[in-house]
Scaffold this motif. Structure first.
Motif, PDB file in Angstrom:
ATOM      1  N   ALA A   1      12.675   1.549   4.425  1.00  0.00           N
ATOM      2  CA  ALA A   1      13.480   0.319   4.518  1.00  0.00           C
ATOM      3  C   ALA A   1      13.282  -0.355   5.873  1.00  0.00           C
ATOM      4  N   VAL A   2      13.341   0.428   6.954  1.00  0.00           N
ATOM      5  CA  VAL A   2      13.161  -0.187   8.277  1.00  0.00           C
ATOM      6  C   VAL A   2      11.709  -0.611   8.480  1.00  0.00           C
ATOM      7  N   SER A   3      10.767   0.081   7.841  1.00  0.00           N
ATOM      8  CA  SER A   3       9.361  -0.336   7.928  1.00  0.00           C
ATOM      9  C   SER A   3       9.159  -1.678   7.242  1.00  0.00           C
ATOM     10  N   PHE A   4       9.756  -1.847   6.074  1.00  0.00           N
ATOM     11  CA  PHE A   4       9.666  -3.136   5.378  1.00  0.00           C
ATOM     12  C   PHE A   4      10.311  -4.236   6.213  1.00  0.00           C
ATOM     13  N   ALA A   5      11.436  -3.919   6.866  1.00  0.00           N
ATOM     14  CA  ALA A   5      12.104  -4.909   7.707  1.00  0.00           C
ATOM     15  C   ALA A   5      11.204  -5.342   8.860  1.00  0.00           C
ATOM     16  N   ASN A   6      10.493  -4.408   9.442  1.00  0.00           N
ATOM     17  CA  ASN A   6       9.601  -4.753  10.546  1.00  0.00           C
ATOM     18  C   ASN A   6       8.409  -5.574  10.056  1.00  0.00           C
ATOM     19  N   VAL A   7       7.926  -5.287   8.848  1.00  0.00           N
ATOM     20  CA  VAL A   7       6.856  -6.108   8.266  1.00  0.00           C
ATOM     21  C   VAL A   7       7.349  -7.530   8.057  1.00  0.00           C
ATOM     22  N   TRP A   8       8.538  -7.662   7.482  1.00  0.00           N
ATOM     23  CA  TRP A   8       9.100  -8.996   7.215  1.00  0.00           C
ATOM     24  C   TRP A   8       9.263  -9.787   8.501  1.00  0.00           C
ATOM     25  N   ARG A   9       9.678  -9.112   9.559  1.00  0.00           N
ATOM     26  CA  ARG A   9       9.953  -9.829  10.803  1.00  0.00           C
ATOM     27  C   ARG A   9       8.685 -10.136  11.593  1.00  0.00           C
ATOM     28  N   GLY A  10       7.682  -9.267  11.584  1.00  0.00           N
ATOM     29  CA  GLY A  10       6.570  -9.413  12.500  1.00  0.00           C
ATOM     30  C   GLY A  10       5.272  -9.925  11.929  1.00  0.00           C
ATOM     31  N   THR A  11       5.207 -10.207  10.620  1.00  0.00           N
ATOM     32  CA  THR A  11       3.949 -10.630  10.013  1.00  0.00           C
ATOM     33  C   THR A  11       3.459 -11.969  10.546  1.00  0.00           C
ATOM     34  N   ALA A  12       4.385 -12.831  10.980  1.00  0.00           N
ATOM     35  CA  ALA A  12       3.991 -14.170  11.439  1.00  0.00           C
ATOM     36  C   ALA A  12       3.006 -14.095  12.601  1.00  0.00           C
ATOM     37  N   PHE A  13       3.194 -13.141  13.502  1.00  0.00           N
ATOM     38  CA  PHE A  13       2.285 -13.033  14.650  1.00  0.00           C
ATOM     39  C   PHE A  13       0.860 -12.762  14.176  1.00  0.00           C
ATOM     40  N   SER A  14       0.698 -11.803  13.251  1.00  0.00           N
ATOM     41  CA  SER A  14      -0.632 -11.506  12.720  1.00  0.00           C
ATOM     42  C   SER A  14      -1.207 -12.706  11.982  1.00  0.00           C
ATOM     43  N   MET A  15      -0.376 -13.411  11.243  1.00  0.00           N
ATOM     44  CA  MET A  15      -0.844 -14.582  10.507  1.00  0.00           C
ATOM     45  C   MET A  15      -1.388 -15.645  11.453  1.00  0.00           C
ATOM     46  N   LEU A  16      -0.701 -15.879  12.565  1.00  0.00           N
ATOM     47  CA  LEU A  16      -1.162 -16.878  13.527  1.00  0.00           C
ATOM     48  C   LEU A  16      -2.462 -16.444  14.203  1.00  0.00           C
TER      49      LEU A  16
END
Length: 305
Positions: free
Chosen positions: A174-189
């Motif tokens: 659950a916390v891993s999914f939360a970190n993916v949801w929050r931090g994916t934007a940096f990788s996308m940019l």
């Protein structure tokens, strides 16, 4: 040629003039304030933490600290709770950073290149909004999503699918999914900028030659953005290793210690149990883990000979 000219020895090259010490000092003087600030606010606290890690310092119930050498480090490696925190930290980092944020960020960057402008704008706004939220706010939002009476179980119940208490049964996921949801934007940019640097004619030539999407990705795209991949992995990994507020808001390391990563374990030992010396030793070991990841990524980012 005359005899005098023939017998004249060739002139030796003149040695380069050494820069005077005063000139070198003047060149470095603009950096002096920044250097002093770094030594004062970065190197100073790090050095003090290194010293504290070799003592038995406590927050309460102690008149003075004593030097204990490597006792705190031996205690850590012999502590089952510490080994559990190391294992959960690796799981959290691999799942949420290396696999989650990195892969999803690359996929979103690739899909947005082919999407229409309204779709790109909407997707970018949604993803970046999650990124700019404070960590503690994102933690509370994802807590309400995974909680037993939260949004996820409401959707599953509406679809007539079985529900469960996700923060109890699968807390680290659950916390891993939360970190993916929050931090994916940096990788996308990062990947959006890297993909925009690939010449279109390279991709078009591969398509003409009959290369499919996966072959183009593996043989063309990834090799051309290899350094961006390494940079993104290193920055994401170091950020993920230090995540505390997100996990603390969602699970506080529980239930039990099933989502207690190293930052949460360090906080528990240093501030809840008042063992500052032991908690600081754990912090140094966490710093060592980050250094190992950094060395691996830097080696992968070297130019191929």
């Amino acid at each position: 040629m005359t005899a005098g000219a023939a017998g004249k020895a060739p002139a030796l090259p003149r040695a380069p003039r050494r820069t005077p010490v005063r000139t070198r000092l003047l060149r470095w003087s603009p950096l002096a304030p920044a250097t002093v600030l770094l030594l004062l606010f970065l190197a100073g606290p790090i050095g003090y933490c290194v010293f504290i890690a070799f003592t038995d310092s406590q927050l309460t119930g102690q008149e003075s600290a004593s030097f204990v050498g490597l006792a705190n480090f031996r205690r850590a490696f012999g502590d089952p709770a510490f080994r559990n925190a190391v294992a959960l930290t690796l799981v959290f980092t691999v799942v949420s950073s290396i696999l989650g944020q990195n892969t999803l960020g690359l996929a979103l960057a690739g899909l947005m290149r082919r999407a229409s402008r309204p779709v790109r704008s909407l997707t970018g706004a949604v993803v970046i909004t999650a990124w700019v939220l404070p960590e503690i706010v994102a933690g509370f939002l994802l807590y309400t999503f995974f909680e037993r009476r939260g949004t996820l179980n409401a959707l599953l119940d509406w679809l007539h699918l079985p529900t469960q208490d996700w923060l109890f049964t699968l807390p680290i996921m659950a916390v891993s999914f939360a970190n993916v949801w929050r931090g994916t934007a940096f990788s996308m940019l990062i990947y959006s900028a890297a993909l925009s640097g690939i010449p279109p004619e390279v991709t078009e030539s591969a398509e003409v030659d009959g290369a499919g999407g996966l072959r183009r990705l593996w043989h063309i795209t990834l090799p051309m953005i290899r350094r961006s991949v390494g940079t993104n992995l290193m920055l994401n990994t170091l950020q993920t290793l230090s995540v505390f507020g997100l996990i603390w808001a969602m699970t506080r390391g529980g239930p039990g210690n099933r989502s207690q990563t190293l930052p949460v374990f360090m906080y528990d030992q240093a501030f809840l149990k008042s063992l500052i010396g032991y908690g600081t030793a754990v912090a140094l070991l966490l710093l060592l883990v980050g250094a190992v990841f950094s060395v691996v990524y830097l080696r992968l980012m070297r130019e191929e000979v």
